[in-house]
Design a protein around this motif. Structure first.
Motif, mmCIF file in Angstrom:
data_model
loop_
_atom_site.group_PDB
_atom_site.id
_atom_site.type_symbol
_atom_site.label_atom_id
_atom_site.label_comp_id
_atom_site.label_asym_id
_atom_site.label_seq_id
_atom_site.Cartn_x
_atom_site.Cartn_y
_atom_site.Cartn_z
ATOM 1 N N SER A 286 0.778 -1.246 0.000
ATOM 2 C CA SER A 286 0.000 0.000 0.000
ATOM 3 C C SER A 286 0.807 1.292 0.000
ATOM 4 C CB SER A 286 -0.933 0.010 1.214
ATOM 5 O OG SER A 286 -0.199 -0.067 2.433
ATOM 6 N N SER A 287 2.130 1.219 0.024
ATOM 7 C CA SER A 287 2.901 2.459 0.056
ATOM 8 C C SER A 287 2.812 3.190 -1.281
ATOM 9 C CB SER A 287 4.371 2.175 0.376
ATOM 10 O OG SER A 287 5.137 3.363 0.271
ATOM 11 N N PRO A 288 2.681 4.515 -1.259
ATOM 12 C CA PRO A 288 2.687 5.282 -2.508
ATOM 13 C C PRO A 288 4.065 5.356 -3.153
ATOM 14 C CG PRO A 288 2.624 6.766 -0.629
ATOM 15 C CD PRO A 288 2.463 5.379 -0.080
ATOM 16 N N ALA A 289 5.107 5.004 -2.407
ATOM 17 C CA ALA A 289 6.464 5.081 -2.939
ATOM 18 C C ALA A 289 6.821 3.811 -3.708
ATOM 19 C CB ALA A 289 7.463 5.297 -1.805
ATOM 20 N N GLU A 290 7.664 3.984 -4.713
ATOM 21 C CA GLU A 290 8.154 2.854 -5.504
ATOM 22 C C GLU A 290 9.365 2.235 -4.828
ATOM 23 O OE1 GLU A 290 10.340 2.008 -9.819
ATOM 24 O OE2 GLU A 290 9.212 3.877 -9.499
ATOM 25 N N ILE A 291 9.364 0.919 -4.682
ATOM 26 C CA ILE A 291 10.506 0.206 -4.127
ATOM 27 C C ILE A 291 11.517 -0.056 -5.238
ATOM 28 C CG2 ILE A 291 11.301 -1.941 -3.064
ATOM 29 C CD1 ILE A 291 8.591 -2.095 -1.631
ATOM 30 N N VAL A 292 12.746 0.399 -5.043
ATOM 31 C CA VAL A 292 13.799 0.273 -6.043
ATOM 32 C C VAL A 292 14.928 -0.594 -5.490
ATOM 33 C CG1 VAL A 292 15.530 1.509 -7.400
ATOM 34 C CG2 VAL A 292 13.271 2.538 -7.026
ATOM 35 N N LEU A 293 15.253 -1.661 -6.180
ATOM 36 C CA LEU A 293 16.389 -2.494 -5.799
ATOM 37 C C LEU A 293 17.624 -2.007 -6.550
ATOM 38 C CD1 LEU A 293 14.778 -6.062 -5.818
ATOM 39 C CD2 LEU A 293 15.065 -4.483 -3.891
ATOM 40 N N VAL A 294 18.691 -1.720 -5.809
ATOM 41 C CA VAL A 294 19.888 -1.178 -6.447
ATOM 42 C C VAL A 294 20.568 -2.243 -7.288
ATOM 43 C CG1 VAL A 294 20.202 0.434 -4.541
ATOM 44 C CG2 VAL A 294 21.428 -1.747 -4.525
ATOM 45 N N GLU A 295 21.348 -1.795 -8.262
ATOM 46 C CA GLU A 295 22.042 -2.719 -9.157
ATOM 47 C C GLU A 295 23.365 -3.189 -8.550
ATOM 48 O OE1 GLU A 295 22.406 -1.073 -13.063
ATOM 49 O OE2 GLU A 295 20.245 -0.678 -13.246
ATOM 50 N N ASP A 296 23.856 -4.302 -9.053
ATOM 51 C CA ASP A 296 25.106 -4.881 -8.547
ATOM 52 C C ASP A 296 26.275 -3.915 -8.683
ATOM 53 O OD1 ASP A 296 23.805 -7.204 -7.858
ATOM 54 O OD2 ASP A 296 24.426 -8.314 -9.653
ATOM 55 N N SER A 297 26.239 -3.066 -9.696
ATOM 56 C CA SER A 297 27.329 -2.109 -9.898
ATOM 57 C C SER A 297 27.440 -1.151 -8.714
ATOM 58 C CB SER A 297 27.115 -1.309 -11.189
ATOM 59 O OG SER A 297 25.895 -0.572 -11.138
ATOM 60 N N LEU A 298 26.308 -0.799 -8.103
ATOM 61 C CA LEU A 298 26.332 0.090 -6.941
ATOM 62 C C LEU A 298 26.799 -0.663 -5.706
ATOM 63 C CD1 LEU A 298 25.889 2.817 -5.681
ATOM 64 C CD2 LEU A 298 23.445 2.292 -5.461
ATOM 65 N N VAL A 299 26.374 -1.905 -5.570
ATOM 66 C CA VAL A 299 26.838 -2.728 -4.445
ATOM 67 C C VAL A 299 28.358 -2.829 -4.476
ATOM 68 C CG1 VAL A 299 26.782 -5.019 -3.389
ATOM 69 C CG2 VAL A 299 24.697 -4.062 -4.394
ATOM 70 N N LYS A 300 28.905 -3.087 -5.648
ATOM 71 C CA LYS A 300 30.354 -3.209 -5.796
ATOM 72 C C LYS A 300 31.053 -1.888 -5.509
ATOM 73 C CE LYS A 300 33.954 -4.474 -9.135
ATOM 74 N NZ LYS A 300 34.238 -4.899 -10.538
ATOM 75 N N ALA A 301 30.509 -0.794 -6.008
ATOM 76 C CA ALA A 301 31.132 0.518 -5.816
ATOM 77 C C ALA A 301 31.141 0.917 -4.340
ATOM 78 C CB ALA A 301 30.395 1.574 -6.643
ATOM 79 N N VAL A 302 30.049 0.646 -3.639
ATOM 80 C CA VAL A 302 29.991 0.965 -2.207
ATOM 81 C C VAL A 302 31.002 0.125 -1.433
ATOM 82 C CG1 VAL A 302 28.556 0.815 -0.128
ATOM 83 C CG2 VAL A 302 27.603 1.797 -2.232
ATOM 84 N N GLY A 303 31.116 -1.145 -1.807
ATOM 85 C CA GLY A 303 32.089 -2.008 -1.133
ATOM 86 C C GLY A 303 33.516 -1.529 -1.322
ATOM 87 N N GLU A 304 33.849 -1.148 -2.526
ATOM 88 C CA GLU A 304 35.206 -0.668 -2.810
ATOM 89 C C GLU A 304 35.497 0.648 -2.100
ATOM 90 O OE1 GLU A 304 35.250 -0.539 -7.043
ATOM 91 O OE2 GLU A 304 35.657 -2.704 -7.273
ATOM 92 N N ALA A 305 34.538 1.566 -2.109
ATOM 93 C CA ALA A 305 34.734 2.855 -1.436
ATOM 94 C C ALA A 305 34.844 2.673 0.074
ATOM 95 C CB ALA A 305 33.579 3.790 -1.775
ATOM 96 N N SER A 306 34.097 1.709 0.618
ATOM 97 C CA SER A 306 34.147 1.442 2.055
ATOM 98 C C SER A 306 35.500 0.877 2.463
ATOM 99 C CB SER A 306 33.029 0.464 2.443
ATOM 100 O OG SER A 306 31.757 1.014 2.166
#
Length: 347
Positions: A286-306
């Motif tokens: 029922s939420s008016p907001a759209e649920i967005v699953l991030v792409e693997d490229s972002l998961v990888k980029a966050v891991g590397e930056a961390s």
């Protein structure tokens, strides 16, 4: 590792230093104005303490801003304005970046891994020593949090490119890691997060898991919510005590306060999970907001930056290096779990 049975056995052999009739009252400062971290977290610890000490120790829980600034709970406890606090290490990152490793960070453990590191590894001993050495307080871990929603935002974020120029409300390690990926970050206390997002002072915010965020209503004022919580797989809260206040407590009750922290870890783990599962289902329906699953490229980029951020901190901070290396080694040591166990919710 000290088990509950050993603690209780030692209590039976410890002479009391205060009469059975004496009640010690402790005032607890918190960074929470309300919501599940106050109710399931801080209040649960207070109730468990009163119950297992048979009322000898009573904790009065105060919401954010009552005993001191919301983001300065540790300082409030240090100065003795509050006897104790329900703290999140991430708010102390400006004093010592090591706080992020205990408070939760993008490269850190999930809820189960945090509890294992604390009670099966060296995490608990390191935590106590660090809090004592850097902040001069007594620390008891007293709650493990959920994996958070990555962000509520006025535009979708799926890839590293989508972070470019994004103005993001956040805190702790992610406030320094996200800029490596092109975001602009601002730290705000909880009381200001909703209005900042609603008035588009920021493009996006991160706060908590589905349960807490549904309560706050973030999905009603921003059209997108991104998952999973790359910035915070989990976090741990600790109950910190002013040393003078701690010394007022008889030794047998100090041991019970330690035990209460471990019991509250389970209480919060189960409580937040139950709340989040129900809230997430409601959001999907029922939420008016759209649920967005991030792409693997972002998961990888966050891991590397961390990893890059952590190595930078370790090069200049002895405490960070000590805790980071121990935490990383422990996570590596339990990697086999994924080979013979199902992840929660995976079947």
């Amino acid at each position: 590792m000290i088990g509950a049975a050993a603690i209780l056995a030692s209590i039976a052999l410890t002479p009391a230093t205060a009469s059975a009739e004496e009640t010690i009252e402790l005032n607890m400062a918190t960074p929470w104005s309300g919501g599940h971290w106050l109710e399931i977290g801080a209040n649960s610890y207070a109730k468990i303490v009163e119950q297992i000490t048979d009322g000898r120790v009573k904790i009065n829980v105060f919401p954010a801003g009552t005993l001191g600034p919301a983001l300065k709970v540790t300082e409030t406890v240090q100065m003795g304005i509050a006897d104790m606090g329900h703290a999140w290490g991430g708010y102390d990152w400006s004093v010592d970046r090591t706080s992020a490793l205990f408070g939760g960070w993008p490269g850190g453990p999930n809820p189960e891994e945090y509890m294992m590191w604390l009670y099966n590894g060296n995490g608990l001993a390191l935590w106590k020593e660090w809090r004592d050495d850097v902040f001069d307080v007594v620390a008891i871990p007293c709650g493990v949090t959920e994996t958070e929603i990555f962000m509520h935002a006025h535009k979708p974020v799926r890839t590293p490119e989508d972070l470019q120029g994004l103005k993001l409300r956040t805190s702790s390690a992610w406030a320094e890691i996200a800029p490596k990926l092109g975001a602009s970050t601002v730290v705000l206390p909880g009381s200001e997060v909703f209005s900042a997002l609603e008035r588009k002072v920021v493009d996006a915010i991160e706060w908590g898991g589905p349960g807490g965020n549904l309560q706050e209503g973030f999905d009603k004022i921003a059209p997108y919510m991104m998952m999973p919580g790359l910035h915070s797989p989990s976090a741990v809260h600790d109950c910190i005590f002013n040393k003078a206040a701690w010394e007022r407590i008889p030794e047998k009750d100090q041991k019970l306060l330690e035990l209460a922290g471990k019991m509250t870890m389970l209480e919060t783990y189960l409580g937040y999970a139950k709340m989040d599962i129900a809230a997430y289902q409601q959001m999907k329906e029922s939420s008016p907001a759209e649920i967005v699953l991030v792409e693997d490229s972002l998961v990888k980029a966050v891991g590397e930056a961390s990893d890059e951020w952590a190595e930078e901190q370790a090069a200049n901070n002895a405490w960070f290096k000590k805790v980071y290396e121990d935490q990383a080694a422990f996570l590596d040591s339990i990697s086999g779990l994924s080979e013979f166990r199902f992840a929660p919710g995976s079947r």
